[in-house]
Scaffold this active site. Structure first.
Site, PDB file in Angstrom:
ATOM      1  N   ILE A 129       0.855  -1.183   0.000  1.00  0.00           N
ATOM      2  CA  ILE A 129       0.000   0.000   0.000  1.00  0.00           C
ATOM      3  C   ILE A 129       0.893   1.235   0.000  1.00  0.00           C
ATOM      4  CG2 ILE A 129      -1.788   1.286   1.220  1.00  0.00           C
ATOM      5  CD1 ILE A 129      -2.665  -1.270   2.566  1.00  0.00           C
ATOM      6  N   ASP A 130       0.807   2.054  -1.045  1.00  0.00           N
ATOM      7  CA  ASP A 130       1.557   3.301  -1.129  1.00  0.00           C
ATOM      8  C   ASP A 130       0.631   4.451  -0.718  1.00  0.00           C
ATOM      9  OD1 ASP A 130       3.767   1.923  -2.106  1.00  0.00           O
ATOM     10  OD2 ASP A 130       3.126   2.162  -4.185  1.00  0.00           O
ATOM     11  N   VAL A 131       1.085   5.237   0.255  1.00  0.00           N
ATOM     12  CA  VAL A 131       0.214   6.246   0.866  1.00  0.00           C
ATOM     13  C   VAL A 131       0.873   7.624   0.842  1.00  0.00           C
ATOM     14  CG1 VAL A 131      -0.984   6.922   2.990  1.00  0.00           C
ATOM     15  CG2 VAL A 131      -0.743   4.493   2.418  1.00  0.00           C
TER      16      VAL A 131
END
Length: 247
Positions: A129-131
């Site tokens: 997950i890139d946030v």
């Protein structure tokens, strides 16, 4: 209690090893094969290899290169980048990797988790997950190397991935990536307390205290790039690993 895993992350581009800052400004840092050999000597717990622009550029997996990298490794390996199907995943496992890292494909084909898990087990699937914060200051999940906003909140997406059968979650803070400013511990904590599978923290580590802070926030494992490939911020390449560190 088992020791917390400390995981170097190697970013591939055109067969070379690179490092980014906030998912941009990719800088060449060396040969991935030599780097893996050094991590062998330093007894790294495991390695994550990411062809970081493969999905954004719609490129196929460089199976020859990743097999060459895995062939030199003495530790467990995970690979991500350009995996679009069960067949792609099978080729990665056949190349010598114990885990696949899935990211952008999950927004179009979430059922790929079930397909892979039914053959290789949930423990073989790392959902990444890139946030980053949007212009309203809210954390949102991005795909395709941070170029596309998905509209999901990190907690919402992490729960969906857990429900789909992912074995662990890797959360990477785009805003912290390559900054040496420490992990986003608030982000780590917000996700860790809402899921029941291991969470790997990534993005921003600059020293061993940062690693400890991420674990204190709820991370089951800690991953880093710059900290393990540079001497220190603003200085030259020096592959290192905190051998013997217990957190």
């Amino acid at each position: 209690m088992s020791r917390t895993r400390i995981i170097p992350v190697l970013l591939l581009k055109n067969g070379g090893l690179y490092k980014t800052i906030k998912f941009k400004s990719a800088t060449y840092v060396g040969d991935p094969i030599n780097t893996v050999k050094i991590f062998n000597e330093k007894e790294a717990d495991e390695l994550v290899v990411l062809d970081f622009n493969a999905s954004a550029e719609n490129r196929a997996i460089d199976l020859k290169k990743i097999a060459e990298i895995a062939g030199e490794a003495f530790m467990p390996m995970a690979y991500g980048g350009g995996i679009k199907s069960m067949d792609d995943a099978r080729k990665v496992f056949d190349a010598g990797y114990e885990k696949v890292v899935l990211n952008s494909i999950l927004f179009d084909k979430p059922d790929i988790i079930e397909s892979i898990g039914s053959v290789y087990g949930a423990q073989a699937i790392v959902a990444a997950i890139d946030v980053k914060k949007n212009f309203l200051g809210k954390y949102k999940v991005y795909s395709h190397s941070g170029t596309k906003s998905t509209g999901y909140s990190p907690v919402e997406w992490a729960r969906k991935l857990e429900g789909a059968g992912a074995g662990e979650i890797l959360v990477n803070s785009i805003d912290q990536d390559g900054t040496w400013a420490g992990y986003n511990v608030d982000l780590v904590e917000s996700i860790a307390h809402q899921i029941n599978i291991p969470l790997i923290a990534c993005g921003g580590a600059g020293n061993t205290e940062d690693l400890k802070n991420a674990v204190a926030a709820g991370a089951s494992a800690v991953a880093a790039g710059s900290m393990f490939v540079y001497q220190k911020k603003g200085m030259g390449v020096l592959i290192s690993f905190p051998t013997g560190l217990k957190i």
